[in-house]
Motif scaffolding. Structure first.
Motif, short mmCIF file in Angstrom:
data_model
loop_
_atom_site.label_atom_id
_atom_site.label_comp_id
_atom_site.label_asym_id
_atom_site.label_seq_id
_atom_site.Cartn_x
_atom_site.Cartn_y
_atom_site.Cartn_z
N PHE A 212 0.43 -5.23 6.34
CA PHE A 212 -0.55 -6.30 6.54
C PHE A 212 -0.08 -7.61 5.89
O PHE A 212 -0.84 -8.56 5.82
CB PHE A 212 -1.91 -5.89 5.94
CG PHE A 212 -2.59 -4.77 6.69
CD1 PHE A 212 -3.64 -5.04 7.55
CD2 PHE A 212 -2.17 -3.46 6.55
CE1 PHE A 212 -4.27 -4.01 8.24
CE2 PHE A 212 -2.79 -2.43 7.24
CZ PHE A 212 -3.84 -2.71 8.09
N GLU A 213 1.15 -7.59 5.36
CA GLU A 213 1.79 -8.79 4.80
C GLU A 213 3.24 -8.74 5.25
O GLU A 213 3.77 -7.66 5.53
CB GLU A 213 1.78 -8.76 3.26
CG GLU A 213 0.53 -9.25 2.61
CD GLU A 213 0.71 -9.39 1.09
OE1 GLU A 213 1.65 -8.83 0.52
OE2 GLU A 213 -0.13 -10.09 0.49
N ALA B 266 -0.24 -6.86 11.06
CA ALA B 266 -1.61 -6.38 11.16
C ALA B 266 -2.39 -7.09 12.25
O ALA B 266 -3.37 -6.54 12.78
CB ALA B 266 -2.32 -6.58 9.83
N LEU C 256 -10.00 -1.16 6.31
CA LEU C 256 -8.75 -0.51 5.90
C LEU C 256 -8.96 1.00 5.81
O LEU C 256 -8.09 1.78 6.19
CB LEU C 256 -8.29 -1.07 4.56
CG LEU C 256 -7.08 -0.36 3.98
CD1 LEU C 256 -5.85 -0.53 4.87
CD2 LEU C 256 -6.79 -0.85 2.57
N LEU D 198 2.12 1.60 2.89
CA LEU D 198 1.14 0.53 3.13
C LEU D 198 1.44 -0.70 2.30
O LEU D 198 1.65 -0.62 1.09
CB LEU D 198 -0.26 1.03 2.76
CG LEU D 198 -1.39 -0.02 2.80
CD1 LEU D 198 -1.75 -0.39 4.24
CD2 LEU D 198 -2.63 0.49 2.07
N ARG D 199 1.45 -1.86 2.96
CA ARG D 199 1.46 -3.15 2.25
C ARG D 199 0.22 -3.92 2.69
O ARG D 199 -0.06 -4.01 3.90
CB ARG D 199 2.72 -3.95 2.56
CG ARG D 199 2.66 -5.36 1.98
CD ARG D 199 3.99 -6.08 2.05
NE ARG D 199 4.93 -5.54 1.07
CZ ARG D 199 6.13 -6.05 0.84
NH1 ARG D 199 6.53 -7.12 1.51
NH2 ARG D 199 6.93 -5.52 -0.05
N HIS D 200 -0.50 -4.49 1.71
CA HIS D 200 -1.77 -5.12 2.03
C HIS D 200 -2.03 -6.24 1.02
O HIS D 200 -1.65 -6.12 -0.15
CB HIS D 200 -2.89 -4.06 1.95
CG HIS D 200 -4.16 -4.44 2.61
ND1 HIS D 200 -5.10 -5.25 1.99
CD2 HIS D 200 -4.68 -4.13 3.82
CE1 HIS D 200 -6.13 -5.42 2.81
NE2 HIS D 200 -5.90 -4.75 3.93
N ALA E 244 -5.68 -1.78 -2.47
CA ALA E 244 -5.75 -1.29 -1.09
C ALA E 244 -5.10 0.09 -0.96
O ALA E 244 -5.61 0.97 -0.26
CB ALA E 244 -5.07 -2.29 -0.16
N ASP F 280 0.39 -4.20 -3.12
CA ASP F 280 -1.03 -4.47 -2.86
C ASP F 280 -1.41 -5.76 -3.59
O ASP F 280 -1.68 -5.76 -4.78
CB ASP F 280 -1.93 -3.29 -3.26
CG ASP F 280 -1.81 -2.88 -4.73
OD1 ASP F 280 -0.76 -3.14 -5.34
OD2 ASP F 280 -2.78 -2.30 -5.25
#
Ligand code: NCD
Length: 455
Positions: free
Chosen positions: A50-51, A77, A88, A104-106, A111, A128
């Motif tokens: 997400f980044e 994302a 999420l 996961l990257r957020h 997150a 995160d």
């Protein structure tokens, strides 16, 4: 307990022995990077980003493919249902049904913890928000260990944006777990590390970081490595009012000479650089940042293989020669020692995480506020005039002051100074208490809150 099935949300989820196990596996895998295509055959990795990312996502995907596994990816994302308003938690639950492991990257802090709660498969935090980036730390420590000897004996200076830099937050904790010497060198006083991190280093590891002011003219500490970082512009939310973003000069050979950085001090940087590190330093024998990035593949291969539970078997049979039986995987990891949380945290009525960037606030409608003890199993004596207990957000680890809690079994409100409350928090399950303000203003909320089913 091995690493099979575990989540890696913060570097504190791993003990030193477990990190050393990852490094031993990585050494083996690095020696023969194309010789392990049988290891994760039939497994799938989902990378949910997400980044933006180059190194982390691609090295995880390369790692999984080099283990013979398959990759599902959401690199942007905006392409996923998050753009339609999906939470999420829902995304993580769905993807956990498709893949065997999630990276996961957020942008929201905490997150990955939330995703780990609901995904049903191991979740690896690939960053995160400004909170943590534990697998970058594994790459950093592996590089330090390879290039400068036993990590425990090293002095590492962390320079740059120590306020928002998640890589340095995780690295400081990782170095502390090894007992190494940590020196904080914020590039500007406004970029100093969060006080909660300094407190955590002291409380959990007994680590007292030293400080070096790069602008103060004091001599450069005798260090094995200088870890450079860029200013995390994206986390300033457009507020450049302090002038920091304009004022910081890039690090070049003259800067290093002016500071007195010695010929044996390794230069590390998680990358990307954004005008903060002169490319002319790339040929300097001290510069190790491209090797550091390259180490991302064997380190992440090792981590994936261990979390999927396929590495132990391989080790037992001799790497690359599955029919030969050798000694079982040597691991001196203390059983369960790295599990930082005994449960999913205490519920609360009217107490919220003070961090606006926390997932519990970003997705407030669906994420329940939860709080944990700063060091698992040990409630801190209340301090200060207000006599509040110091707990932390279960997701982003932000400290929060709690005046007391309802003791649900006795149905009485216990103030922070009540020793019975300390005992309950340290020993009882999450449903034993409901954190809240004293009942005069909270009575209705306390009585209305149902006893939920909690893990
Ligand atoms: C870092 C990150 O994303 O936090 N990058 C990386 O993963 N190597 C560092 C940064 O973006 O500055």
């Amino acid at each position: 307990m091995g690493l099979k099935g575990r989540h890696i949300v913060e570097i504190g989820d791993l003990t030193r022995a477990e990190m050393e196990l990852v490094f031993r596996c990585a050494e083996r895998l690095a020696a023969q990077p194309r010789g392990h295509l049988h290891l994760a055959r039939g497994f799938q990795l989902a990378t949910l980003f997400f980044e933006p990312s180059t190194r982390t996502r691609l090295s995880f995907e390369s790692a999984m493919q080099r283990l013979g596994g398959a990759v599902l990816t959401v690199a942007d994302a905006a392409q996923s249902s998050a753009a339609k308003g999906e939470t999420l938690a829902d995304t993580a639950r769905i993807v956990g049904g498709y893949a065997d492991i999630i990276v996961l990257r957020h942008p929201a802090e905490g997150a990955a913890r939330l995703a780990a709660d609901v995904a049903g498969v191991p979740v690896i935090n690939a960053g995160d928000g400004a909170h943590e980036h534990p697998t970058q730390t594994l790459c950093d420590l592996y590089t330090l260990g390879r290039e400068r000897g036993p990590i425990a004996s090293l002095t590492v200076i962390l320079y740059g944006d120590l306020k928002y830099g998640r890589t340095v937050h995780s690295l400081a904790c990782g170095l502390a777990e090894f007992g190494a010497r940590v020196v904080f060198a914020p590039a500007d006083p406004a970029l100093a590390p969060p006080p909660a991190l300094v407190e955590r280093l002291r409380e959990r590891w007994g680590c007292m970081p030293e400080w070096w002011d790069p602008r103060g003219g004091t001599p450069f500490p005798d260090a094995d490595a200088l870890y450079l970082t860029r200013v995390q512009r994206e986390r300033f939310a457009g507020a450049d009012d302090t002038g920091i973003l304009r004022a910081l000069a890039p690090i070049d050979a003259a800067t290093l000479a002016g500071w007195g950085v010695g010929p044996d001090t390794l230069l590390l940087h998680p990358l990307p650089r954004a005008g903060d590190l002169d490319p002319a330093l790339d040929g300097d024998p001290r510069s190790a940042y491209f090797r550091q990035a390259g180490n991302g593949v064997p380190v992440r291969m090792a981590l994936l293989a261990l979390l999927l539970g396929v590495a132990e078997e391989e080790w037992a049979n001799g790497w690359g020669a599955p029919r030969r039986h050798t000694a079982p995987l040597p691991t001196d990891a203390a059983p369960g020692a790295a599990v930082s949380l005994a449960h999913n945290g205490f519920r609360a009525a009217g107490i919220v995480c003070p961090n606006a960037a926390c997932i519990a606030n970003r997705e407030r409608a669906t994420v329940e506020q939860r709080f944990v003890l700063p060091t698992a199993g040990a409630a801190r004596e209340p301090a200060g005039a207000g006599r509040h207990l110091g707990l932390c957000c279960r997701y982003c680890a932000q400290p929060v002051s709690v005046p007391g809690a309802l003791d649900r079994a006795a149905n009485v409100y216990r103030h922070a100074g009540d020793p019975r409350l300390l005992a309950l928090l340290s020993e009882a399950g999450p449903d034993a208490v409901l954190l809240s303000a004293p009942p005069a203003d909270q009575e209705e909320a306390l009585l209305a809150a149902p006893l939920g089913a909690t893990a």
